[in-house]
Each structure stands twice: as C-alpha cells, then as structure tokens.
Design a protein around this motif. Structure first.
Motif, PDB file in Angstrom:
ATOM      1  N   THR A 157     -37.553  -9.426  -4.070  1.00  0.00           N
ATOM      2  CA  THR A 157     -36.267  -9.000  -3.516  1.00  0.00           C
ATOM      3  C   THR A 157     -35.212 -10.098  -3.654  1.00  0.00           C
ATOM      4  O   THR A 157     -34.073  -9.834  -4.042  1.00  0.00           O
ATOM      5  N   SER A 158     -35.588 -11.350  -3.355  1.00  0.00           N
ATOM      6  CA  SER A 158     -34.610 -12.438  -3.473  1.00  0.00           C
ATOM      7  C   SER A 158     -34.206 -12.665  -4.932  1.00  0.00           C
ATOM      8  O   SER A 158     -33.035 -12.970  -5.211  1.00  0.00           O
ATOM      9  N   LEU A 159     -35.143 -12.503  -5.857  1.00  0.00           N
ATOM     10  CA  LEU A 159     -34.794 -12.640  -7.278  1.00  0.00           C
ATOM     11  C   LEU A 159     -33.829 -11.539  -7.711  1.00  0.00           C
ATOM     12  O   LEU A 159     -32.845 -11.803  -8.411  1.00  0.00           O
ATOM     13  N   LEU A 160     -34.094 -10.317  -7.289  1.00  0.00           N
ATOM     14  CA  LEU A 160     -33.195  -9.207  -7.632  1.00  0.00           C
ATOM     15  C   LEU A 160     -31.811  -9.424  -7.015  1.00  0.00           C
ATOM     16  O   LEU A 160     -30.796  -9.158  -7.667  1.00  0.00           O
ATOM     17  N   ASN A 161     -31.766  -9.926  -5.790  1.00  0.00           N
ATOM     18  CA  ASN A 161     -30.475 -10.208  -5.159  1.00  0.00           C
ATOM     19  C   ASN A 161     -29.705 -11.283  -5.915  1.00  0.00           C
ATOM     20  O   ASN A 161     -28.480 -11.198  -6.057  1.00  0.00           O
ATOM     21  N   ARG A 162     -30.410 -12.289  -6.411  1.00  0.00           N
ATOM     22  CA  ARG A 162     -29.758 -13.325  -7.219  1.00  0.00           C
ATOM     23  C   ARG A 162     -29.109 -12.721  -8.460  1.00  0.00           C
ATOM     24  O   ARG A 162     -27.987 -13.074  -8.826  1.00  0.00           O
ATOM     25  N   ILE A 163     -29.850 -11.839  -9.115  1.00  0.00           N
ATOM     26  CA  ILE A 163     -29.330 -11.184 -10.325  1.00  0.00           C
ATOM     27  C   ILE A 163     -28.100 -10.344  -9.984  1.00  0.00           C
ATOM     28  O   ILE A 163     -27.070 -10.422 -10.659  1.00  0.00           O
ATOM     29  N   ILE A 164     -28.195  -9.554  -8.933  1.00  0.00           N
ATOM     30  CA  ILE A 164     -27.075  -8.690  -8.528  1.00  0.00           C
ATOM     31  C   ILE A 164     -25.862  -9.528  -8.141  1.00  0.00           C
ATOM     32  O   ILE A 164     -24.731  -9.213  -8.541  1.00  0.00           O
ATOM     33  N   ASP A 165     -26.086 -10.602  -7.400  1.00  0.00           N
ATOM     34  CA  ASP A 165     -24.981 -11.453  -6.959  1.00  0.00           C
ATOM     35  C   ASP A 165     -24.248 -12.113  -8.125  1.00  0.00           C
ATOM     36  O   ASP A 165     -23.063 -12.432  -8.029  1.00  0.00           O
ATOM     37  N   ASP A 166     -24.944 -12.337  -9.214  1.00  0.00           N
ATOM     38  CA  ASP A 166     -24.345 -13.030 -10.356  1.00  0.00           C
ATOM     39  C   ASP A 166     -24.331 -12.135 -11.597  1.00  0.00           C
ATOM     40  O   ASP A 166     -24.350 -12.615 -12.730  1.00  0.00           O
ATOM     41  N   LEU A 167     -24.253 -10.831 -11.372  1.00  0.00           N
ATOM     42  CA  LEU A 167     -24.364  -9.864 -12.458  1.00  0.00           C
ATOM     43  C   LEU A 167     -23.313 -10.054 -13.544  1.00  0.00           C
ATOM     44  O   LEU A 167     -23.628  -9.989 -14.737  1.00  0.00           O
ATOM     45  N   GLU A 168     -22.074 -10.297 -13.167  1.00  0.00           N
ATOM     46  CA  GLU A 168     -21.010 -10.448 -14.173  1.00  0.00           C
ATOM     47  C   GLU A 168     -21.283 -11.629 -15.108  1.00  0.00           C
ATOM     48  O   GLU A 168     -21.075 -11.531 -16.310  1.00  0.00           O
ATOM     49  N   ARG A 169     -21.755 -12.731 -14.557  1.00  0.00           N
ATOM     50  CA  ARG A 169     -22.076 -13.896 -15.397  1.00  0.00           C
ATOM     51  C   ARG A 169     -23.207 -13.569 -16.367  1.00  0.00           C
ATOM     52  O   ARG A 169     -23.159 -13.924 -17.535  1.00  0.00           O
ATOM     53  N   TYR A 170     -24.228 -12.852 -15.882  1.00  0.00           N
ATOM     54  CA  TYR A 170     -25.344 -12.474 -16.757  1.00  0.00           C
ATOM     55  C   TYR A 170     -24.910 -11.494 -17.841  1.00  0.00           C
ATOM     56  O   TYR A 170     -25.358 -11.574 -18.985  1.00  0.00           O
ATOM     57  N   LYS A 171     -24.005 -10.589 -17.498  1.00  0.00           N
ATOM     58  CA  LYS A 171     -23.490  -9.650 -18.497  1.00  0.00           C
ATOM     59  C   LYS A 171     -22.758 -10.407 -19.606  1.00  0.00           C
ATOM     60  O   LYS A 171     -22.958 -10.142 -20.794  1.00  0.00           O
ATOM     61  N   LYS A 172     -21.897 -11.350 -19.219  1.00  0.00           N
ATOM     62  CA  LYS A 172     -21.157 -12.143 -20.208  1.00  0.00           C
ATOM     63  C   LYS A 172     -22.118 -12.932 -21.090  1.00  0.00           C
ATOM     64  O   LYS A 172     -21.936 -13.021 -22.303  1.00  0.00           O
ATOM     65  N   ARG A 173     -23.134 -13.519 -20.478  1.00  0.00           N
ATOM     66  CA  ARG A 173     -24.128 -14.278 -21.245  1.00  0.00           C
ATOM     67  C   ARG A 173     -24.813 -13.393 -22.277  1.00  0.00           C
ATOM     68  O   ARG A 173     -24.989 -13.795 -23.423  1.00  0.00           O
ATOM     69  N   GLN A 174     -25.165 -12.182 -21.881  1.00  0.00           N
ATOM     70  CA  GLN A 174     -25.855 -11.270 -22.796  1.00  0.00           C
ATOM     71  C   GLN A 174     -24.939 -10.822 -23.929  1.00  0.00           C
ATOM     72  O   GLN A 174     -25.384 -10.698 -25.069  1.00  0.00           O
ATOM     73  N   ILE A 175     -23.679 -10.611 -23.621  1.00  0.00           N
ATOM     74  CA  ILE A 175     -22.722 -10.221 -24.669  1.00  0.00           C
ATOM     75  C   ILE A 175     -22.579 -11.341 -25.686  1.00  0.00           C
ATOM     76  O   ILE A 175     -22.608 -11.124 -26.895  1.00  0.00           O
ATOM     77  N   ILE A 176     -22.455 -12.588 -25.223  1.00  0.00           N
ATOM     78  CA  ILE A 176     -22.363 -13.744 -26.115  1.00  0.00           C
ATOM     79  C   ILE A 176     -23.618 -13.853 -26.980  1.00  0.00           C
ATOM     80  O   ILE A 176     -23.535 -14.027 -28.184  1.00  0.00           O
TER      81      ILE A 176
END
Length: 182
Positions: A157-176
């Motif tokens: 749950t804490s790992l999923l919350n980390r991902i959700i909290d920083d979702l925009e940064r992860y999306k940008k990273r994946q696009i790059i």
C-alpha cells in the motif's frame, strides 16, 4: 530434500503447537505455512520470511501466493503483478522452501494440516473474512500461530501511494524513456 528427514514420515503426522515447539530444543524440522498476495515484492515480505526462518533451528517455509481471481474477489482489485510474476518472485527468495499459487484465500486448519504444517505465520492484526472477524483466530486459539512483526514504513500500500503521489513525474520519465528508445 528426502522425506525420510521429516518427523511426520516416521509415524502418523500430528501438528505440534507453538508452546510445545518453544519448550524443546529439538533440531527436527518445523513446517510453517504463510500466505499472502505478495504484490510488488518488497523488503517487508522478505523480513516476514526471515522472522519465520529464525523462529526455530530447522524451519521448512511453505508460501501460498493468493491467485489473481481470489485477490480481486476478496480485496476488490487486481494486484499490480500477476500471479505468475508474484509466484516467481517468491520462488526466487532464498528463505522460501516451497511456494505455490492459489491456496485458500482464508486458510483453514484442514488446508494447513494437508500441508503437514505445524504452524501458520502471520502478523497479529485481525484479518477479516466473510465468516469471521479474524481468519487467523482459529490458529491463535489452538496455539498454532507464529506471530510475525510487520516491517515499519514499507508495504504494498505504501509503495502504491508513493507511485500515485508522484505519478506526473513517473509519466514524464516514461515518455522520455519511450522517446529515447524509439
């Protein structure tokens, strides 16, 4: 491992209780069952397995990995990793002696006895089931629960919350990364 090494192969098998196992310094194998979804396999899962292996001198750890279908049915969502991936992660953990997919989502005495497991390992928090406030209460009541401690600050749950909290940064990273690969 040779089944002749197991105490239950020498005579009719009977589960040993936690207090009985603590009262002896026997080197006999203690079979312990633990179950879970084990999604996003993380250090908290490994710590649980280490605690179980350290409980007695000779532990054989059996892990049941809950199926995708049961996880969806009882938790209301699918895991991030599918059951095959989760089983593969568990299988590769050095503390695990045996692992398989799709145990009963809520363990029963009959199921644990069919594994010839003396104990069930789980934390002490109540775990609701459709028929009980705590599906592990039966193991507590018959002195067959080995209590493990949760690892602070890490959970699926804490790992999923980390991902959700920083979702925009992860999306940008994946696009790059996707643009670099293409």
């Amino acid at each position: 491992m040779n089944t002749d090494d197991f105490s239950f192969s020498k005579c009719e098998w009977k589960p040993r209780k936690l207090t009985e196992l603590y009262a002896t310094d026997s080197k006999e194998i203690v079979r312990i069952y633990a179950d879970g979804v084990y999604d996003l396999f993380h250090p908290g899962h490994v710590e649980q397995f280490k605690q179980v292996k350290a409980a007695f001198p000779n532990v054989y750890l059996i892990i049941g990995v809950c199926s995708d279908a049961d996880t969806l049915k009882y938790k209301g969502c699918l895991p991030v990793m599918n059951e095959g991936e989760r089983l593969k992660m568990i299988d590769q953990c050095r503390y695990v002696d045996e692992a398989y997919i799709s145990p009963p989502f809520f363990p029963t005495i009959e199921f644990v006895n069919s594994l010839k497991a003396d104990l069930v390992a789980h934390d002490s928090l109540p775990y609701n089931s459709p028929t009980a406030d705590d599906c592990y209460a039966i193991f507590k009541a018959c002195d067959r629960l080995l209590e493990t401690q949760r690892t602070p600050a890490i959970s699926t749950t804490s790992l999923l919350n980390r991902i959700i909290d920083d979702l925009e940064r992860y999306k940008k990273r994946q696009i790059i990364r996707t643009n670099v690969i293409m």
